[in-house]
Design a protein around this motif. Structure first.
Motif, PDB file in Angstrom:
ATOM      1  N   SER A  96      -8.461  14.839 -10.312  1.00 28.77           N
ATOM      2  CA  SER A  96      -7.891  14.888 -11.667  1.00 28.77           C
ATOM      3  C   SER A  96      -8.048  13.560 -12.416  1.00 28.77           C
ATOM      4  N   PHE A  97      -8.306  12.502 -11.687  1.00 27.45           N
ATOM      5  CA  PHE A  97      -8.370  11.167 -12.286  1.00 27.45           C
ATOM      6  C   PHE A  97      -9.706  10.967 -13.002  1.00 27.45           C
ATOM      7  N   VAL A  98      -9.635  10.463 -14.224  1.00 28.91           N
ATOM      8  CA  VAL A  98     -10.835  10.122 -14.991  1.00 28.91           C
ATOM      9  C   VAL A  98     -10.864   8.600 -15.130  1.00 28.91           C
ATOM     10  N   PRO A 145      -9.938   0.258  -9.312  1.00 26.27           N
ATOM     11  CA  PRO A 145     -10.703   1.255  -8.553  1.00 26.27           C
ATOM     12  C   PRO A 145     -10.338   1.209  -7.075  1.00 26.27           C
ATOM     13  N   GLY A 146     -10.730   2.232  -6.375  1.00 28.53           N
ATOM     14  CA  GLY A 146     -10.511   2.259  -4.932  1.00 28.53           C
ATOM     15  C   GLY A 146     -11.190   3.452  -4.314  1.00 28.53           C
ATOM     16  N   ASP A 147     -11.797   3.246  -3.177  1.00 26.65           N
ATOM     17  CA  ASP A 147     -12.426   4.364  -2.481  1.00 26.65           C
ATOM     18  C   ASP A 147     -11.358   5.119  -1.684  1.00 26.65           C
ATOM     19  N   GLY A 150      -8.406  -7.893  -7.887  1.00 28.32           N
ATOM     20  CA  GLY A 150      -7.397  -8.210  -6.882  1.00 28.32           C
ATOM     21  C   GLY A 150      -6.633  -9.490  -7.161  1.00 28.32           C
ATOM     22  N   ARG A 151      -6.946 -10.150  -8.273  1.00 28.31           N
ATOM     23  CA  ARG A 151      -6.282 -11.414  -8.597  1.00 28.31           C
ATOM     24  C   ARG A 151      -5.537 -11.297  -9.921  1.00 28.31           C
ATOM     25  N   PRO A 158      -2.881   6.421  -6.793  1.00 31.60           N
ATOM     26  CA  PRO A 158      -1.912   5.872  -5.844  1.00 31.60           C
ATOM     27  C   PRO A 158      -2.633   5.034  -4.781  1.00 31.60           C
ATOM     28  N   GLY A 159      -2.027   3.911  -4.451  1.00 31.09           N
ATOM     29  CA  GLY A 159      -2.605   3.036  -3.440  1.00 31.09           C
ATOM     30  C   GLY A 159      -3.602   2.026  -3.981  1.00 31.09           C
ATOM     31  N   SER A 160      -3.851   2.043  -5.293  1.00 25.34           N
ATOM     32  CA  SER A 160      -4.865   1.144  -5.854  1.00 25.34           C
ATOM     33  C   SER A 160      -4.342  -0.264  -6.119  1.00 25.34           C
TER      34      SER A 160
END
Length: 185
Positions: free
Chosen positions: A151-153, A114-116, A166-167, A16-18
């Motif tokens: 839980s995310f792989v 991806p996202g931190d 991002g494009r 979420p939020g990626s």
């Protein structure tokens, strides 16, 4: 006589939020059918954690995912391009949906967003402050993000993901070229 191109199927892997919905909506503007399980859960059951108990999401989502799998097959076999606005958190999920797309004759592209933690949480926190009338704005806590992050792989190189930069143009170019570069960052 030119051969018609195969339908295109974009699957996404990301927390979420990626930026999955943002990308999916951009592809929708390019003619893709956007299929979003979260929106269908919201339409049928209301908001997670408000209209139904927090531990019930997967139970309510399962029949919706089954229905979307059928809709995906039908759209792809009809020659339509589709983006599935969903996180696909496990290798098994991604393999199953990739196989379904390929079985329908589609060119399937897995896009990894991806996202931190800090960036994802900032986006989610902003989204939490929006209206409850938006199906993509269900309340999601920072603890939820941590739990889901565990839980995310992330897709491995053996899954040939396109790492999203991002494009949306990068995704469209990969589909036109038929390539799935390992990274575009």
């Amino acid at each position: 006589m030119t051969q018609p191109r195969a339908p295109r199927c974009v699957l996404m892997a990301g927390l979420p939020g990626s930026g999955k919905t943002t990308l999916a909506r951009a592809l929708e503007q390019q003619g893709f059918i956007r299929m979003c399980p979260d929106e269908q859960v919201w339409q049928e059951h209301g908001h997670y954690g408000r209209d139904f108990p927090r531990g019930q999401y997967r139970i309510r989502e399962r029949p919706i995912l089954d229905r979307i799998a059928t809709e995906l097959h039908d759209a792809l076999t009809a020659g339509r391009d589709v983006v599935v606005d969903h996180g696909f958190w496990t290798v098994e999920e991604r393999e199953r949906w990739r196989a379904a797309g390929e079985l329908a004759g589609a060119q399937v592209l897995l896009v990894y967003l991806p996202g931190d933690h800090d960036t994802l949480w900032k986006r989610i926190d902003e989204r939490n402050r929006t209206t409850y009338s938006d199906p993509n704005s269900m309340y999601f806590s920072e603890d939820d993000l941590r739990r889901h992050g565990n839980s995310f792989v992330a897709p491995g190189l053996d899954e040939s993901p396109l790492v999203y930069d991002g494009r949306p143009e990068t995704v469209l170019t990969a589909l036109v070229d038929g390539d799935t570069p390992q990274s575009t960052c």
